[in-house]
Design an enzyme around this catalytic site. Structure first.
Site, short mmCIF file in Angstrom:
data_model
loop_
_atom_site.label_atom_id
_atom_site.label_comp_id
_atom_site.label_asym_id
_atom_site.label_seq_id
_atom_site.Cartn_x
_atom_site.Cartn_y
_atom_site.Cartn_z
N THR A 137 -4.45 5.32 7.38
CA THR A 137 -5.41 4.35 6.81
C THR A 137 -4.96 2.93 7.15
O THR A 137 -5.38 1.99 6.50
CB THR A 137 -5.51 4.50 5.27
OG1 THR A 137 -4.20 4.38 4.72
CG2 THR A 137 -6.13 5.82 4.86
N SER A 138 -4.08 2.81 8.15
CA SER A 138 -3.50 1.49 8.42
C SER A 138 -4.19 0.79 9.60
O SER A 138 -5.04 -0.07 9.39
CB SER A 138 -2.00 1.64 8.63
OG SER A 138 -1.38 0.42 8.38
N ASP A 158 -8.87 6.71 8.74
CA ASP A 158 -9.86 5.71 8.31
C ASP A 158 -9.98 4.63 9.37
O ASP A 158 -10.80 3.74 9.26
CB ASP A 158 -9.42 5.11 6.97
CG ASP A 158 -10.46 4.15 6.38
OD1 ASP A 158 -11.66 4.52 6.36
OD2 ASP A 158 -10.08 3.04 5.96
N GLU A 210 -12.07 1.39 17.42
CA GLU A 210 -13.09 1.38 16.36
C GLU A 210 -14.06 0.21 16.47
O GLU A 210 -15.19 0.29 15.97
CB GLU A 210 -12.43 1.37 14.97
CG GLU A 210 -11.71 0.08 14.63
CD GLU A 210 -11.13 0.12 13.21
OE1 GLU A 210 -10.50 1.12 12.85
OE2 GLU A 210 -11.31 -0.88 12.48
N ILE A 263 0.85 -1.21 0.00
CA ILE A 263 0.00 0.00 0.00
C ILE A 263 0.88 1.26 0.00
O ILE A 263 0.58 2.23 -0.71
CB ILE A 263 -0.97 -0.02 1.21
CG1 ILE A 263 -1.95 -1.20 1.07
CG2 ILE A 263 -1.73 1.29 1.31
CD1 ILE A 263 -2.83 -1.46 2.27
N ASP A 276 11.10 2.46 6.34
CA ASP A 276 10.72 1.06 6.48
C ASP A 276 11.94 0.31 6.97
O ASP A 276 13.02 0.42 6.37
CB ASP A 276 10.26 0.50 5.11
CG ASP A 276 9.46 -0.80 5.25
OD1 ASP A 276 9.91 -1.68 6.01
OD2 ASP A 276 8.42 -0.91 4.59
N HIS A 320 -13.25 2.98 8.40
CA HIS A 320 -12.52 1.81 7.89
C HIS A 320 -13.09 1.35 6.54
O HIS A 320 -13.56 0.22 6.40
CB HIS A 320 -12.55 0.66 8.90
CG HIS A 320 -11.35 -0.24 8.79
ND1 HIS A 320 -10.68 -0.73 9.87
CD2 HIS A 320 -10.71 -0.73 7.69
CE1 HIS A 320 -9.68 -1.50 9.45
NE2 HIS A 320 -9.67 -1.50 8.12
P1 NAI Z 1 2.75 -4.92 3.52
O1 NAI Z 1 3.12 -6.07 4.40
O2 NAI Z 1 2.88 -5.07 2.03
O3 NAI Z 1 3.61 -3.63 3.94
C1 NAI Z 1 3.82 -3.23 5.27
C2 NAI Z 1 5.19 -2.60 5.32
O4 NAI Z 1 5.39 -2.06 6.63
C3 NAI Z 1 6.33 -3.61 5.07
O5 NAI Z 1 7.18 -3.15 4.03
C4 NAI Z 1 7.05 -3.66 6.41
O6 NAI Z 1 8.46 -3.86 6.27
C5 NAI Z 1 6.74 -2.28 6.96
N1 NAI Z 1 7.01 -2.14 8.38
C6 NAI Z 1 7.04 -3.10 9.34
N2 NAI Z 1 7.38 -2.55 10.52
C7 NAI Z 1 7.55 -1.22 10.29
C8 NAI Z 1 7.91 -0.12 11.11
N3 NAI Z 1 8.20 -0.28 12.42
N4 NAI Z 1 8.01 1.10 10.54
C9 NAI Z 1 7.75 1.28 9.23
N5 NAI Z 1 7.41 0.27 8.41
C10 NAI Z 1 7.31 -0.96 8.94
O7 NAI Z 1 1.26 -4.52 3.93
P2 NAI Z 1 0.24 -3.61 3.11
O8 NAI Z 1 -0.60 -4.47 2.25
O9 NAI Z 1 0.95 -2.48 2.50
O10 NAI Z 1 -0.72 -3.09 4.30
C11 NAI Z 1 -0.23 -2.19 5.29
C12 NAI Z 1 -1.26 -2.07 6.37
O11 NAI Z 1 -2.43 -1.42 5.87
C13 NAI Z 1 -1.79 -3.42 6.91
O12 NAI Z 1 -0.96 -3.92 7.94
C14 NAI Z 1 -3.14 -3.05 7.44
O13 NAI Z 1 -3.02 -2.75 8.81
C15 NAI Z 1 -3.53 -1.79 6.68
N6 NAI Z 1 -4.71 -1.98 5.81
C16 NAI Z 1 -5.78 -1.11 5.94
C17 NAI Z 1 -6.90 -1.25 5.15
C18 NAI Z 1 -8.07 -0.31 5.24
O14 NAI Z 1 -9.16 -0.66 4.78
N7 NAI Z 1 -7.93 0.88 5.80
C19 NAI Z 1 -7.01 -2.35 4.18
C20 NAI Z 1 -5.81 -3.15 4.06
C21 NAI Z 1 -4.71 -2.99 4.88
#
Ligand code: NAI
Length: 339
Positions: free
Chosen positions: A235-236, A261, A266, A159, A178, A298
């Site tokens: 949005t995480s 979000d 929540e 994302i 990251d 969300h």
């Molecule tokens: P991803 O696993 O592809 O990327 C997450 C990144 O965060 C990785 O590159 C990881 O190395 C990095 N990371 C880990 N620890 C960290 C830290 N301490 N500081 C900075 N970066 C760090 O996951 P993706 O698909 O990008 O999703 C990210 C987050 O988005 C998910 O964990 C989820 O919580 C959230 N999400 C929210 C949604 C929504 O509807 N609002 C929908 C889907 C995901």
């Protein structure tokens, strides 16, 4: 096989039913939909089921997993990416098959991030209401030009990367932090240390998972390091932010604006119509009184394309469980279990 689907909304039923027709019509699978979220109290709804299908705010702690296992549940099919609600050690010990949806249209969440930011920056939500009342005054609607601004992305995974791509299109300078270097990010931005990102960014956007190490990573100290007047977007996961510290930073004008979000508490609010209820969460209620705060419930994932991909992945994961074939979507830490 009978599967209890928790936290199901009409749209979940629609997309899961459609996917079942396409991907599992020949298999004997019965989905039993429940609007209730999964908790220790609602576990009995999974009686006679060998699987459960759950979403972001369903509880998958040790007590719930043990209770499910006692009922004979063998598979936990998550309809989400994040798995901060799962006790991984307990799931592994109970030899549960736990699969998630690691990637579904990361662009859906990235685009919602931009939707929030653009709305908050150009006050289109307020302009919409004003124009409908015949008020065409511009006072209070002043925004800033995004072109040339510095955006800091915390987390440069799927994302974060999709968000970086969009911000580059806006002519922004993109910084990323990251702990695990993502080589693809170099095409869109520069990886820096977190303090530098916080110091230099006009906009900070969170795209990392919620872990013990990232809980409240945006606390009073981090907010103090940010550029005065910077915007924060999340949005995480809600608990990445210490909401009380954010409220203090908004009151002191250190933080210029906030778009979220997701919210730490929540599960008490989101995905339900609470418009006739007294909302008891005073922190949330204070948050939404700020004119420079925008909250959505969300919905970052909520596009037709993403919903389709989620439902399809749930059935692909289920097929792996039923056939005993390798599953690429097992939650990390539970893979050692032989299913
Ligand atoms: P991803 O696993 O592809 O990327 C997450 C990144 O965060 C990785 O590159 C990881 O190395 C990095 N990371 C880990 N620890 C960290 C830290 N301490 N500081 C900075 N970066 C760090 O996951 P993706 O698909 O990008 O999703 C990210 C987050 O988005 C998910 O964990 C989820 O919580 C959230 N999400 C929210 C949604 C929504 O509807 N609002 C929908 C889907 C995901």
């Amino acid at each position: 096989m009978k599967i209890a689907v928790f936290s199901s909304q009409p749209y979940d039923c629609r997309f899961l039913d459609e996917a079942q027709l396409r991907f599992a019509a020949s298999r004997d699978i019965e989905l039993v939909y429940h609007t209730e979220s999964l908790s220790l109290q609602s576990v009995p709804l999974a009686q006679d089921c060998s699987g459960v299908c759950v979403f972001v705010n369903d509880v998958l702690d040790r007590a719930v997993l043990e209770a499910l296992a006692r009922l004979g549940v063998k598979a936990v099919l998550m309809r989400c990416t994040g798995f901060n609600n799962l006790d991984i050690a307990a799931a592994a010990r109970l030899a549960l098959f736990v699969a998630r949806v690691p990637a579904y249209s990361p662009e859906a969440v990235a685009e919602h991030t931009l939707a929030l930011l653009l709305t908050l920056n150009r006050h289109t939500h307020r302009a919409y209401a004003r124009v409908r009342e015949g008020n065409f005054a511009l006072d209070g609607l002043l925004g800033s030009t995004l072109h040339g601004k510095t955006v800091g992305l915390i987390g440069t995974g799927k994302i974060g990367l999709a968000t970086a791509r969009i911000f580059r299109g806006f002519g922004c300078q993109v910084l990323g932090y990251d702990p695990f270097v993502s080589p693809a990010f170099a095409a869109y931005g520069t990886l820096v240390a977190l303090p530098q990102l916080l110091r230099q960014s006009d906009i900070v956007s969170l795209h990392c998972p919620l872990l013990d190490s990232t809980r409240h990573m945006i606390d009073a100290a981090a907010l103090a390091q940010m550029k005065p007047g910077a915007m924060l977007v999340n949005t995480s996961r809600g608990a990445l932010i210490d909401t009380r510290a954010v409220i203090a930073a908004l009151k002191s004008h250190q933080l210029g604006a906030l778009a979220i979000d997701v919210y730490e508490q929540e599960s008490e609010l989101f995905f339900h119509d609470r418009s006739s209820d007294i909302i008891e969460d005073d922190v949330f209620q204070r948050l939404i009184t700020f004119p420079n705060v925008l909250v959505t419930g969300h919905q970052g994932f909520f596009t037709t394309e993403a919903m389709r991909e989620i439902a399809e992945t749930v059935f692909e994961n289920l097929a792996c469980f039923l056939d005993g074939s390798a599953c690429a979507c097992l939650v990390p830490g539970t893979e050692a279990v032989l299913h």
